[in-house]
Scaffold this active site. Structure first.
Site, mmCIF file in Angstrom:
data_model
loop_
_atom_site.group_PDB
_atom_site.id
_atom_site.type_symbol
_atom_site.label_atom_id
_atom_site.label_comp_id
_atom_site.label_asym_id
_atom_site.label_seq_id
_atom_site.Cartn_x
_atom_site.Cartn_y
_atom_site.Cartn_z
ATOM 1 C CG ASP A 1 -1.309 11.119 21.621
ATOM 2 O OD1 ASP A 1 -0.938 11.866 22.546
ATOM 3 O OD2 ASP A 1 -1.294 9.879 21.700
ATOM 4 N NE ARG B 1 -6.164 22.693 24.175
ATOM 5 C CZ ARG B 1 -6.823 23.370 23.248
ATOM 6 N NH1 ARG B 1 -7.186 22.754 22.121
ATOM 7 N NH2 ARG B 1 -7.118 24.643 23.415
ATOM 8 C CG ASN C 1 -4.210 5.628 2.769
ATOM 9 O OD1 ASN C 1 -5.120 5.280 2.027
ATOM 10 N ND2 ASN C 1 -3.345 4.772 3.281
ATOM 11 C CE LYS D 1 6.671 19.002 27.647
ATOM 12 N NZ LYS D 1 7.488 20.231 27.517
ATOM 13 C CG ASP E 1 -2.109 -0.933 1.060
ATOM 14 O OD1 ASP E 1 -2.277 -1.495 -0.045
ATOM 15 O OD2 ASP E 1 -2.864 -1.111 2.029
ATOM 16 N N GLY E 2 2.006 1.224 0.658
ATOM 17 C CA GLY E 2 2.896 2.389 0.663
ATOM 18 C C GLY E 2 3.375 2.733 -0.738
#
Length: 286
Positions: A170, A168, A140, A151, A66-67
């Protein structure tokens, strides 16, 4: 459908895949027997691939996973060149044709029996003080995320200029139906039939548990405003382009002007691919 005339085929092959040289020889061999010109471009599975120039051709055969298909889609952006995606990897949602099926699928395409599937892409632009400092497209997904997962990233999400949430966490993923089985799925997003026309908005590990993935109409314009951050934040397109965003930047994501075209494998259906890839063969308790 009438037979298709193909004069030249370009093979984009992932050089890191086992036995790729022999597969390339096999493909160029049967193309030569049909009087079709072909050339091979070896991909290194690195960012350098995005600088390659694909010559004018009637069809591209992608050999990899797929990449590799995502790289092909980017290299062919703005061109109406179909891709026959061949899976030489271990999984493969987009690259649904196996090496053993190449001859058959190509023959069906040549005879006009195989459809050309049109898949939506996403365009993204980053505005800094009113000027575009980065733009790209994705088949994608487009991801905005904190570089350090120690953080949280802060993102103010607007859909059609209406504030949706001050997120807020990831980060956030904007995915196409084709990309619904990629990173978005791993982050808890929904699976969409690849033929649908919609955009998935999927927060990554949001601080507020009430924030859930959202599917919006393809005509929606998604705007991300970057407030003051306590960590570095990056934007990634299909996992192969990375751009560092700053406080005050505005990221605009919308339906792509270009489409990705794929040769249909008549013996592969979307539900069958999901069943096989996700091991849905068992019962509800499996």
């Amino acid at each position: 459908m009438p037979e298709r005339k193909i004069k030249k085929v370009v093979i984009l092959a992932n050089s890191t895949k086992h036995n790729v040289g022999n597969v390339c020889s096999r493909v160029t061999g049967f193309l030569s027997e049909m009087g079709i010109e072909s050339s091979i471009i070896m991909l290194s599975a690195s960012l350098d691939d995005l600088a390659l120039k694909v010559p004018k051709c009637d069809l591209v055969i992608s050999l990899g996973g797929d990449g590799t298909v995502l790289t092909c889609a980017e290299l062919l952006r703005g061109r109406k060149t179909p891709i026959l995606a061949v899976n030489m990897g271990t999984f493969g949602y987009i690259a649904e044709t196996s090496v053993d099926e190449v001859d058959r699928v190509f023959g069906e395409y040549l005879e006009g029996k195989a459809k050309i599937l049109s898949r939506m892409m996403l365009d993204v632009s980053v505005y800094r003080k009113g000027k575009v400092v980065f733009s790209s497209s994705s088949l994608n997904d487009i991801t905005v995320s904190a570089i350090s997962h120690a953080k949280m990233a802060k993102v103010d999400l607007y859909v059609n200029d209406v504030l949706g949430a001050k997120l807020r966490g990831d980060g956030i993923i904007m995915a196409t139906p084709t990309g619904s089985t990629a990173y978005s799925l791993a982050a808890g997003g929904p699976i969409l039939d690849a033929s649908l026309e919609a955009i998935i908005i999927n927060p990554i590990c949001p601080f507020a548990m009430s924030v859930r993935p959202l599917v919006v109409n393809k005509s929606s314009v998604i705007r991300l405003v970057m407030p003051r951050q306590n960590t570095e934040v990056s934007l990634t397109c299909d996992g192969h382009e990375v751009f560092s965003v700053k406080e005050g930047d505005e990221i605009v994501v919308s339906e792509g002007k270009s489409r990705a075209l794929f040769v249909e494998n008549s013996r592969r259906r979307f539900i069958e691919v999901l069943r096989d890839k996700l091991s849905w063969a068992g019962g509800f308790n499996a």
